[in-house]
Design a protein around this motif. Structure first.
Motif, PDB file in Angstrom:
ATOM      1  N   HIS A  37       4.284   1.886   2.274  1.00 38.99           N
ATOM      2  CA  HIS A  37       5.305   0.794   1.382  1.00 38.99           C
ATOM      3  C   HIS A  37       6.067   1.580   0.404  1.00 38.99           C
ATOM      4  N   ILE A  38       5.690   2.576  -0.126  1.00 40.66           N
ATOM      5  CA  ILE A  38       6.356   3.685  -1.263  1.00 40.66           C
ATOM      6  C   ILE A  38       7.720   4.064  -0.682  1.00 40.66           C
ATOM      7  N   GLU A  39       7.760   4.572   0.341  1.00 44.08           N
ATOM      8  CA  GLU A  39       8.941   5.149   1.180  1.00 44.08           C
ATOM      9  C   GLU A  39       9.868   4.100   1.847  1.00 44.08           C
ATOM     10  N   ASP A  40       9.382   2.193   2.279  1.00 40.04           N
ATOM     11  CA  ASP A  40      10.244   1.537   2.563  1.00 40.04           C
ATOM     12  C   ASP A  40      10.974   1.774   1.186  1.00 40.04           C
ATOM     13  N   ALA A  41      10.600   1.127   0.272  1.00 38.95           N
ATOM     14  CA  ALA A  41      11.243   0.568  -0.839  1.00 38.95           C
ATOM     15  C   ALA A  41      11.840   1.789  -1.877  1.00 38.95           C
ATOM     16  N   GLN A  42      11.689   3.438  -1.708  1.00 39.47           N
ATOM     17  CA  GLN A  42      11.949   4.327  -2.085  1.00 39.47           C
ATOM     18  C   GLN A  42      13.501   4.714  -1.850  1.00 39.47           C
TER      19      GLN A  42
ATOM     20  N   ALA B  53       1.174  -1.113  -0.120  1.00 37.84           N
ATOM     21  CA  ALA B  53      -0.220  -0.185  -0.744  1.00 37.84           C
ATOM     22  C   ALA B  53       0.724   1.179   0.140  1.00 37.84           C
ATOM     23  N   GLN B  54       0.013   1.988   0.689  1.00 38.43           N
ATOM     24  CA  GLN B  54       0.838   3.609   0.458  1.00 38.43           C
ATOM     25  C   GLN B  54       2.233   3.260   0.801  1.00 38.43           C
TER      26      GLN B  54
END
Length: 259
Positions: free
Chosen positions: A220-225, A217-218
């Motif tokens: 998790h974007i920061e973790d991947a970034q 979800a949204q």
């Protein structure tokens, strides 16, 4: 007598009227072929159409089956998939019931399954129309994509540990259809990867976080970034990348939105 995609012989004495499907995407396909009334059992993951789980008997998941519940349904045929269901499940079920196993690596494989379902369930006209529709959408998408820039991507299916789609998967096939180069396309199936495996990549344009099987979800974007700051991180609908039944007729329109 039918030969399934595992080259197994499947004998059905008549057109099956009591179907158990242990594969969510194939359950959805049965609905598209007008076979809703013939479905007697499904899995808890058969989420399309929305209310089907309230109307049909749930026999378990895709990896664990309640054999007592299934026995009471007295199915004429059970539909499985090599990736979704274990060899042990298939071997146990085939002792008592006709079991058809699909094995999908490409759109061609998926269309072959649809045609065979049409023959097996006497729904040839609907099956051929669905195949034609998917082929038209695929041709249109290939024309759309042919001049698009090629991008290097990583397609994540799980977190803690990170897992990605590798080669010999339907996901990898559809990534290639999109003109994407899978940076983990040299590793088989669904490997675990470490943060270092990502940060050390010489180039990565896109990180795709799939909505299934892990519900990215949204947040998790920061973790991947953080792992690869220069890549664009995109949440994608995993059903369009991994469901190989009737959902394919809308998949290519969805893929256009990713470009």
């Amino acid at each position: 007598m039918f030969t399934d995609q595992m080259n197994r012989k499947v004998q059905v004495l008549d057109t099956p009227k009591r179907i158990v499907s242990l594969v969510p995407s194939q359950t959805e396909l049965l609905i598209a072929l007008g076979l809703k009334d013939s479905i007697v059992g499904i899995t808890k993951f058969c989420v399309h159409p929305l209310n089907l789980r309230k109307e049909k008997t749930i026999v378990g998941g895709t990896k664990k089956i309640n054999y007592d519940v299934l026995k009471k349904l007295n199915p004429d045929i059970i539909l499985c998939n090599k990736e979704e269901n274990s060899k042990e499940i298939v071997e146990s079920l085939e002792k008592k019931y006709p079991v058809h196993v699909s094995d999908i690596f490409s759109v061609k494989d998926a269309l072959g399954m649809i045609i065979q379902y049409g023959e097996m369930f006497k729904k040839q006209t609907l099956a051929k129309a669905l195949v034609s529709e998917i082929e038209t959408e695929e041709d249109s998408f290939r024309s759309f994509i042919k001049d698009k820039p090629k991008k290097k991507v990583a397609y994540f299916i799980w977190k803690n540990p990170w897992m990605v789609a590798g080669k010999n998967t339907f996901v990898d096939y559809l990534l290639k259809e999109n003109g994407f180069s899978n940076v983990f396309g040299h590793i088989d199936r669904y490997p675990e990867v470490l943060d270092n495996d990502i940060t050390s990549l010489p180039k990565l344009d896109l990180i795709l976080l799939s909505s299934e099987p892990f519900p990215f979800a949204q947040k998790h974007i920061e973790d991947a970034q953080k792992m690869y700051p220069s890549a664009k991180v995109v949440l994608v609908d995993g059903e369009y990348f991994s469901w190989y039944g009737s959902r394919l007729r809308n998949a290519f329109s969805y893929f256009k939105t990713l470009h």
